[in-house]
Write a protein that holds these residues in place. Structure first.
Motif, PDB file in Angstrom:
ATOM      1  N   UNK A 191     -45.971  75.773  18.202  1.00 17.54           N
ATOM      2  CA  UNK A 191     -44.997  74.706  18.441  1.00 17.54           C
ATOM      3  C   UNK A 191     -44.632  73.988  17.158  1.00 17.54           C
ATOM      4  N   UNK A 192     -45.629  73.712  16.328  1.00 16.43           N
ATOM      5  CA  UNK A 192     -45.376  72.928  15.125  1.00 16.43           C
ATOM      6  C   UNK A 192     -44.411  73.682  14.214  1.00 16.43           C
ATOM      7  N   UNK A 193     -43.393  72.976  13.755  1.00 17.82           N
ATOM      8  CA  UNK A 193     -42.396  73.576  12.884  1.00 17.82           C
ATOM      9  C   UNK A 193     -41.145  74.024  13.599  1.00 17.82           C
ATOM     10  N   UNK A 194     -41.211  74.179  14.938  1.00 22.65           N
ATOM     11  CA  UNK A 194     -39.986  74.516  15.669  1.00 22.65           C
ATOM     12  C   UNK A 194     -39.586  73.435  16.665  1.00 22.65           C
ATOM     13  N   UNK A 195     -40.392  72.387  16.780  1.00 21.20           N
ATOM     14  CA  UNK A 195     -40.065  71.274  17.677  1.00 21.20           C
ATOM     15  C   UNK A 195     -40.857  70.050  17.246  1.00 21.20           C
ATOM     16  N   UNK A 196     -40.442  68.848  17.641  1.00 24.10           N
ATOM     17  CA  UNK A 196     -41.231  67.655  17.326  1.00 24.10           C
ATOM     18  C   UNK A 196     -42.626  67.760  17.933  1.00 24.10           C
ATOM     19  N   UNK A 197     -43.628  67.314  17.189  1.00 19.04           N
ATOM     20  CA  UNK A 197     -45.019  67.390  17.654  1.00 19.04           C
ATOM     21  C   UNK A 197     -45.728  66.077  17.349  1.00 19.04           C
ATOM     22  N   UNK A 198     -45.338  65.032  18.006  1.00 19.85           N
ATOM     23  CA  UNK A 198     -45.909  63.712  17.765  1.00 19.85           C
ATOM     24  C   UNK A 198     -47.009  63.427  18.776  1.00 19.85           C
ATOM     25  N   UNK A 199     -48.198  63.164  18.265  1.00 23.60           N
ATOM     26  CA  UNK A 199     -49.351  62.994  19.140  1.00 23.60           C
ATOM     27  C   UNK A 199     -49.233  61.737  19.996  1.00 23.60           C
ATOM     28  N   UNK A 200     -48.503  60.734  19.513  1.00 19.89           N
ATOM     29  CA  UNK A 200     -48.345  59.524  20.320  1.00 19.89           C
ATOM     30  C   UNK A 200     -47.487  59.792  21.551  1.00 19.89           C
ATOM     31  N   UNK A 201     -46.600  60.760  21.472  1.00 16.42           N
ATOM     32  CA  UNK A 201     -45.783  61.136  22.621  1.00 16.42           C
ATOM     33  C   UNK A 201     -46.479  62.175  23.502  1.00 16.42           C
ATOM     34  N   UNK A 202     -47.306  63.001  22.897  1.00 19.42           N
ATOM     35  CA  UNK A 202     -47.974  64.069  23.637  1.00 19.42           C
ATOM     36  C   UNK A 202     -49.210  63.578  24.386  1.00 19.42           C
ATOM     37  N   UNK A 203     -49.835  62.531  23.887  1.00 20.08           N
ATOM     38  CA  UNK A 203     -51.014  61.997  24.561  1.00 20.08           C
ATOM     39  C   UNK A 203     -52.262  62.838  24.380  1.00 20.08           C
ATOM     40  N   UNK A 204     -52.280  63.706  23.371  1.00 20.47           N
ATOM     41  CA  UNK A 204     -53.466  64.542  23.147  1.00 20.47           C
ATOM     42  C   UNK A 204     -54.490  63.783  22.300  1.00 20.47           C
ATOM     43  N   UNK A 205     -55.748  64.134  22.514  1.00 27.13           N
ATOM     44  CA  UNK A 205     -56.836  63.573  21.710  1.00 27.13           C
ATOM     45  C   UNK A 205     -57.106  64.421  20.483  1.00 27.13           C
ATOM     46  N   UNK A 206     -56.845  65.721  20.608  1.00 28.17           N
ATOM     47  CA  UNK A 206     -57.088  66.678  19.537  1.00 28.17           C
ATOM     48  C   UNK A 206     -55.885  67.612  19.483  1.00 28.17           C
ATOM     49  N   UNK A 207     -55.400  67.900  18.287  1.00 30.55           N
ATOM     50  CA  UNK A 207     -54.319  68.863  18.117  1.00 30.55           C
ATOM     51  C   UNK A 207     -54.648  69.758  16.935  1.00 30.55           C
ATOM     52  N   UNK A 208     -54.398  71.054  17.102  1.00 29.12           N
ATOM     53  CA  UNK A 208     -54.639  71.999  16.013  1.00 29.12           C
ATOM     54  C   UNK A 208     -53.381  72.816  15.781  1.00 29.12           C
TER      55      UNK A 208
END
Length: 392
Positions: A191-208
């Motif tokens: 996903x990263x690089x082809x769409x916005x990936x903001x953790x504050x909007x996604x609500x994830x605790x961990x992202x890789x």
């Protein structure tokens, strides 16, 4: 703002040599990335490795700021790693599991993640459960909500699986996880690089995620985001004296930031390349990148669907820029070889990479074409003609 395709192609040397539709595998690096890496390696050769790192210390430290801006996070919540799998493993294996703990995941989960679930299950007695999909093959948030109880230890999903064009509803999962107090680990590798990936909007605790795919960074780079409050409770599965300084003969102290998941030695040239790739994407704008990727992949799907004997294996109503297909009576390896000979870069996704999904849908090995914003309409049309010519 729209993307100046002529300009970005001028800044992408690789487009002169191939029609590159393998961005879900590894994107073509822009000149900014290449120049940063070559310049740093030249300085290492000229003055020495330690000395070059000291000279570039400010720029190297700025990579954390760049990744934090990309994710809408704080720099102390970012760790840099040698790839996305290592980032994922460092976080997942830092969690403690007990018999009966439930790991909730998806049918399209990537093999590297699922075998880790299996290993932890065998070691600890934790159980793995697959969240049902809706009628379109997308993770069903309502079904997930009904699965939550006090034994759910983690929800771990891949946002964009390796094939199928699927876009799982990560933000909806994040809302449920936060409300129910469950850890949410999101694999954002494709996903990263082809769409916005903001953790504050996604609500994830961990992202890789990785640098090499749609982000257009170098291979051998990845990063980990861990929410600060959670990170301070996590004991990494392995440490060195960078992650945990040795403070007395019988005691170490874990760092107070996400770099507790790092080690001292690193590929600094690759890190600089990663930082430049992130800055390049941010300058273009992730919303504009997503829009162009959606247009190109829609045209590709439309063109392939018009061909007899072509089966598209994508899922969901809003697929991403990963187009998975097969050619009737032709195996994927042969199709890929013919396309490579004609100058097109694609990849193959084997059933073993998403075994649950492949088994449920009876998928063969599929050809995977993944356009990016620097591809052109002419390239898409040319590729469709090439696929048509590959049929028996």
């Amino acid at each position: 703002m729209t993307i100046d395709v002529v300009k970005v192609r001028r800044e992408t040397p690789g487009v002169l040599h191939r029609i590159h539709l393998n961005n879900a595998g590894s994107g073509l690096m822009p000149l900014a990335v290449l120049d940063a890496m070559l310049g740093y390696l030249t300085r290492e050769a000229e003055i020495g490795g330690y000395e070059a790192a000291s000279e570039a210390a400010t720029e190297l430290d700025g990579v954390y700021d760049s990744v934090a801006r990309l994710l809408g996070a704080s720099r102390d919540e970012i760790a840099l790693t040698e790839n996305a799998t290592v980032a994922w493993q460092l976080a997942f294996y830092a969690l403690s599991f007990q018999p009966g703990d439930r790991i909730l995941t998806t049918r399209a989960e990537y093999a590297a993640n699922y075998v880790a679930f299996l290993q932890v299950s065998r070691r600890t007695g934790a159980v793995i459960e697959v969240i049902p999909d809706d009628a379109d093959g997308v993770l069903d948030p309502q079904a997930l909500e009904q699965m939550i109880d006090d034994r759910v230890k983690i929800i771990a999903i891949t946002w964009v699986p390796t094939n199928g064009g699927l876009r799982n509803p990560a933000a909806a999962v994040g809302e449920i996880a936060r409300r129910r107090g469950v850890i949410f680990l999101l694999d954002a590798c494709q996903a990263v690089g082809q769409m916005p990936t903001r953790v504050d909007e996604l609500g994830c605790d961990i992202l890789t995620a990785t640098g090499r795919k749609f982000l257009r960074g170098p291979r051998g780079t990845g990063f980990l985001y861990v929410r600060r409050d959670l990170m301070l409770t996590m004991d990494p599965p392995m440490i060195d004296h960078f992650a945990a300084p040795w403070v007395t003969p019988d005691r170490y102290k874990l760092r107070g930031d996400a770099r507790r998941f790092e080690t001292w030695e690193n590929n600094y040239a690759a890190r600089l390349g990663l930082g430049r790739a992130v800055d390049y994407a941010l300058q273009l704008g992730l919303e504009d990148i997503e829009t162009r990727c959606s247009i190109l992949s829609a045209r590709l799907r439309e063109g392939l669907r018009a061909l007899p004997g072509i089966v598209i294996h994508d899922l969901g109503r809003n697929p991403v820029s990963i187009v998975s297909f097969s050619v009737e009576n032709r195996d994927a390896t042969t199709v890929k070889a013919e396309l490579t000979q004609l100058g097109y870069n694609v990849s193959i996704s084997a059933p073993s990479s998403t075994l649950l999904d492949a088994t449920a849908r009876h998928l063969p090995a599929v050809v995977r074409a993944s356009p990016h914003y620097y591809n052109t309409d002419d390239e898409i049309e040319s590729f469709v003609r090439a696929v048509a010519s590959s049929k028996p």
